[in-house]
Design a protein around this motif. Sequence first.
Motif, short mmCIF file in Angstrom:
data_model
loop_
_atom_site.label_atom_id
_atom_site.label_comp_id
_atom_site.label_asym_id
_atom_site.label_seq_id
_atom_site.Cartn_x
_atom_site.Cartn_y
_atom_site.Cartn_z
N ASP A 179 2.03 7.57 5.80
CA ASP A 179 0.83 8.17 6.37
C ASP A 179 0.37 7.24 7.48
O ASP A 179 0.63 6.04 7.46
CB ASP A 179 -0.25 8.32 5.30
CG ASP A 179 -0.69 6.98 4.73
OD1 ASP A 179 0.19 6.15 4.45
OD2 ASP A 179 -1.89 6.77 4.58
N HIS A 223 -8.35 3.48 1.26
CA HIS A 223 -8.29 4.93 1.13
C HIS A 223 -7.30 5.34 0.06
O HIS A 223 -6.40 4.57 -0.30
CB HIS A 223 -7.95 5.60 2.47
CG HIS A 223 -6.57 5.31 2.96
ND1 HIS A 223 -6.32 4.45 4.00
CD2 HIS A 223 -5.36 5.77 2.56
CE1 HIS A 223 -5.02 4.39 4.21
NE2 HIS A 223 -4.40 5.17 3.35
N HIS A 282 1.11 5.63 -1.73
CA HIS A 282 0.40 6.79 -2.27
C HIS A 282 1.25 7.55 -3.28
O HIS A 282 2.44 7.33 -3.39
CB HIS A 282 -0.02 7.68 -1.12
CG HIS A 282 -0.90 6.99 -0.13
ND1 HIS A 282 -2.18 6.62 -0.44
CD2 HIS A 282 -0.67 6.57 1.13
CE1 HIS A 282 -2.71 6.01 0.61
NE2 HIS A 282 -1.81 5.96 1.57
N HIS A 311 0.83 -1.20 0.00
CA HIS A 311 0.00 0.00 0.00
C HIS A 311 0.86 1.25 0.00
O HIS A 311 1.75 1.39 0.83
CB HIS A 311 -0.86 -0.04 1.27
CG HIS A 311 -1.59 1.21 1.56
ND1 HIS A 311 -2.79 1.52 0.96
CD2 HIS A 311 -1.29 2.25 2.35
CE1 HIS A 311 -3.19 2.69 1.39
NE2 HIS A 311 -2.30 3.16 2.25
MN LIG Z 1 -2.26 4.94 3.30
#
Ligand SMILES: [Mn+2]
Lengths: 152, 152
Positions: free
Chosen positions: B119, B139, B103, B101
């Motif tokens: 994050d 998200h 971003h 995961h």
């Molecule tokens: Mn994240």
Amino acid sequence: MTHPQIVTEQSPAEKSRLWLRYLQQQGYRITGSRRAVVDALAQAERSLTAADLYEIGRAKHKGLGLVSVYRTLEKLEELGLVQRVHGPGGCHAYISAQDGHNHMLVCENCGRVEMFEGDDLKDFTRNLEKQSGFRIHEHWLQFFGVCTECQA
Amino acid sequence: MTHPQIVTEQSPAEKSRLWLRYLQQQGYRITGSRRAVVDALAQAERSLTAADLYEIGRAKHKGLGLVSVYRTLEKLEELGLVQRVHGPGGCHAYISAQDGHNHMLVCENCGRVEMFEGDDLKDFTRNLEKQSGFRIHEHWLQFFGVCTECQA
DNA sequence: CATTATAATGAAAATGATTTTCAATATCAT
DNA sequence: ATGATATTGAAAATCATTTTCATTATAATG
Ligand SMILES: [Mn+2]
Ligand SMILES: [Mn+2]
Ligand SMILES: [Zn+2]
Ligand SMILES: [Zn+2]
């Protein structure tokens, strides 16, 4: 970063009235087609595509054309009244926008959208700018899941 | 939420080799068309659309068809080797995916993408679930700005 | 290496969403 | 009510993506 605040909405009727007035103030005329699209969007609690709006709008305004749906969406987006919803499932649905900066929680099943604020990404952004050298202008924070109704 | 960590990449050559091997392991054949598309994506530091890949790929593999670009993208996405980049400017560009995961930080000007992690949205997510009643699955956190090269 | 089954190919046609064109109509300032 | 013109919907055009299909390239096998 631990205090999301869900944003509450005006009533659909209120919203329709304000949007139509705003369109008029901007020099646009109020027509049956526009009213149909605006009403549908103002009442929606889930995001709607042009095709959705065509179908819903046709109930109110018999002769509504798909072209006018696109044209109305274009104007509403320009004026910041609606915004596009991007997600893993697609990027062609619209929802009524909120004033100011905020974020979305989207139901993967029915498209329902809740808006929230309260993220605090100032420091994180500053650090990311420092590390990357980018000048950062904007961020998106979105959550995807299943709403209460769709869990039932 | 104050410690973004920019993710570093393998070399393009390494990446190409691994992707092609993986395609083969999955029962797909290695062809000139696929090699061209894979190489272009593995070397790219910015996100590329099907049309971009068609143009770039044609340099390596003269007879490359746009259809094969689409077909290759489809497979690479299925296998989790590339991912689509969504942004205010469009949602039809692809970039090599990272494991796990993370971003994106996207240059609004040239499409360059940096990946980051670090994050920490656990608490925020939990609170948002509590407030909204949603069951949250996923998200997106993305930043948009201008990269160092495009600032110059 | 030659054979072979078949996965993959690109050209062309089909599709589907969005945009443009245009003559007819509705809106709104007067 | 009138008139200037913004807006309309149908039809045509455009554009990206997908499907079809006959041909070709790949890779497993002998
Ligand atoms: Mn994240
Ligand atoms: Mn924010
Ligand atoms: Zn739902
Ligand atoms: Zn850049």
